[in-house]
Design an enzyme around this catalytic site. Structure first.
Site, mmCIF file in Angstrom:
data_model
loop_
_atom_site.group_PDB
_atom_site.id
_atom_site.type_symbol
_atom_site.label_atom_id
_atom_site.label_comp_id
_atom_site.label_asym_id
_atom_site.label_seq_id
_atom_site.Cartn_x
_atom_site.Cartn_y
_atom_site.Cartn_z
ATOM 1 N N CYS A 107 0.653 -1.329 -0.063
ATOM 2 C CA CYS A 107 0.059 -0.056 -0.078
ATOM 3 C C CYS A 107 0.944 1.399 0.095
ATOM 4 O O CYS A 107 0.539 2.145 -0.562
ATOM 5 C CB CYS A 107 -1.013 -0.123 1.191
ATOM 6 S SG CYS A 107 0.025 0.038 2.646
ATOM 7 N N HIS A 277 -1.734 1.775 7.167
ATOM 8 C CA HIS A 277 -2.008 1.765 5.796
ATOM 9 C C HIS A 277 -1.840 3.027 5.099
ATOM 10 O O HIS A 277 -2.033 3.980 5.546
ATOM 11 C CB HIS A 277 -3.475 1.022 5.863
ATOM 12 C CG HIS A 277 -4.025 0.700 4.577
ATOM 13 N ND1 HIS A 277 -3.276 -0.075 3.491
ATOM 14 C CD2 HIS A 277 -5.008 1.170 3.736
ATOM 15 C CE1 HIS A 277 -4.226 -0.061 2.382
ATOM 16 N NE2 HIS A 277 -5.147 0.663 2.590
ATOM 17 N N ASN A 297 -8.909 3.783 -1.959
ATOM 18 C CA ASN A 297 -8.067 2.515 -1.614
ATOM 19 C C ASN A 297 -7.335 1.527 -2.556
ATOM 20 O O ASN A 297 -7.745 1.959 -3.583
ATOM 21 C CB ASN A 297 -9.074 1.722 -0.607
ATOM 22 C CG ASN A 297 -8.345 0.870 0.576
ATOM 23 O OD1 ASN A 297 -7.166 0.902 0.511
ATOM 24 N ND2 ASN A 297 -9.206 0.179 1.592
#
Length: 331
Positions: A107, A277, A297
């Site tokens: 990520c 994240h 995301n």
């Protein structure tokens, strides 16, 4: 270098592999969120059997934060109540693209290259529209950026773009750019999916200085940053940066309930802390009286609200406003 490896390994054990634990029962967690009548709605995003096999986080704490903090001196009076980069720069189609990190804790690389791609388009007046490669970044930056599929440092990703450059490369299974993502999406969502089963033993791809597409040359496909920086952890500063220069990368603490987000404005209701994240912030607004950031995301389009989510804005909820980084492209 040995010290950095030990530090990164320690951080990895603490946050980048949360899936060695047993997750709470999904149905119980979803009911808990929805029964509390919070600002958001929970639902099923992942097949329960795949949960222990997925890397949901991948941000490590960087012991060597070196970027300068950028601050906008004027412009607060120009900030609108609502802003969506997809609508403001409609000619830049990559802003709307949702990527999938698959079962890899990359990520930190995805949030970076997504914002880099957007900014190349924005600052070239849409004359240059490319996807910057997450694969090239996470495989070639090495320990300077972290541990590839097992976590990394978002700020170091931007610094690498400035100093070494990152080639082009888009989604898995495409010929988009020099090095498209090579890790296949796995069956996170449905145990009966035609996609391969999720695997906890994902290996970071090796760094190679060649393009997957034979007609492209690695050096010719390199993109570079002109300047990179942290953004002051103030919501107006973040807004002005997005409004003037384009989407940014942000890191935050992920709790277990976040995995079940479907709609509304997320704020933590329950579940254990999983780790850090990284995502792409591309706008803001107000929903049913609650201030939010609009976020892309990297769990694929089947997660959340077609790959997007809203999160509580203005109070640094779960750290969303404290680690924001960006830069300008070299054109």
């Amino acid at each position: 270098m040995k010290y950095l490896l030990l530090l990164a390994t320690a951080a990895l054990s603490a946050s980048a592999i949360p899936n060695l634990k047993k997750f709470l029962d999904p149905d119980e967690l979803i009911d808990m969120v929805n029964n509390k009548r919070s600002t958001w709605t929970a639902g099923t995003n992942f097949d329960a059997d795949s949960l222990p096999k997925l890397q949901f986080t991948g941000v490590l704490k960087n012991p060597n934060r070196t970027l300068l903090v950028k601050e906008h001196k004027t412009g607060r009076n120009l900030i609108p109540d609502f802003f969506d980069a997809r609508d403001y720069w409609p000619e830049c189609s990559k802003i709307s693209e949702i990527r999938d990190q698959a079962s890899c804790g990359s990520c930190w690389a995805f949030g970076a290259v997504e914002a880099m791609s957007d900014r190349i388009c924005i600052h070239s007046n849409a004359t240059k529209q490319v996807s910057v490669s997450a694969e090239d970044l996470m495989s070639c930056c090495g320990l300077t950026c972290g541990l590839g599929c097992y976590g990394g440092f978002p700020d170091s990703a931007w610094d690498y773009w400035l100093k070494s450059g990152i080639v082009t490369g888009g989604l898995y299974g495409t010929n988009d750019g020099c090095k498209p993502y090579s890790i296949a999406p796995c069956a996170h969502f449905n145990k009966f999916s035609s996609e391969p089963a999720c695997d906890t033993e994902v290996i970071t791809p090796m760094c190679v200085s060649t393009c997957d597409v034979p007609t492209l040359t690695y050096n010719n496909e390199l993109t570079f940053g002109e300047t990179v920086y942290y953004i002051h952890s103030d919501q107006d500063q973040i807004k002005m940066e997005i409004m003037i220069n384009g989407p940014v990368e942000a890191a935050f603490n992920v709790y277990e309930d976040f995995l079940y987000y479907k709609s509304g404005v997320y704020q933590n209701v329950g579940g254990e802390l999983l780790g850090g994240h990284a995502v792409k912030l591309l706008g803001w607004g107000v929903y049913n009286g609650t201030d939010y950031w609009l976020v892309a995301n990297s769990y694929g389009v089947e997660w959340g609200d077609n790959g997007y989510f809203k999160i509580l804005r203005g109070v640094n909820h779960v750290g969303i406003e404290s680690d924001v980084v960006a830069g300008l492209p070299k054109l």
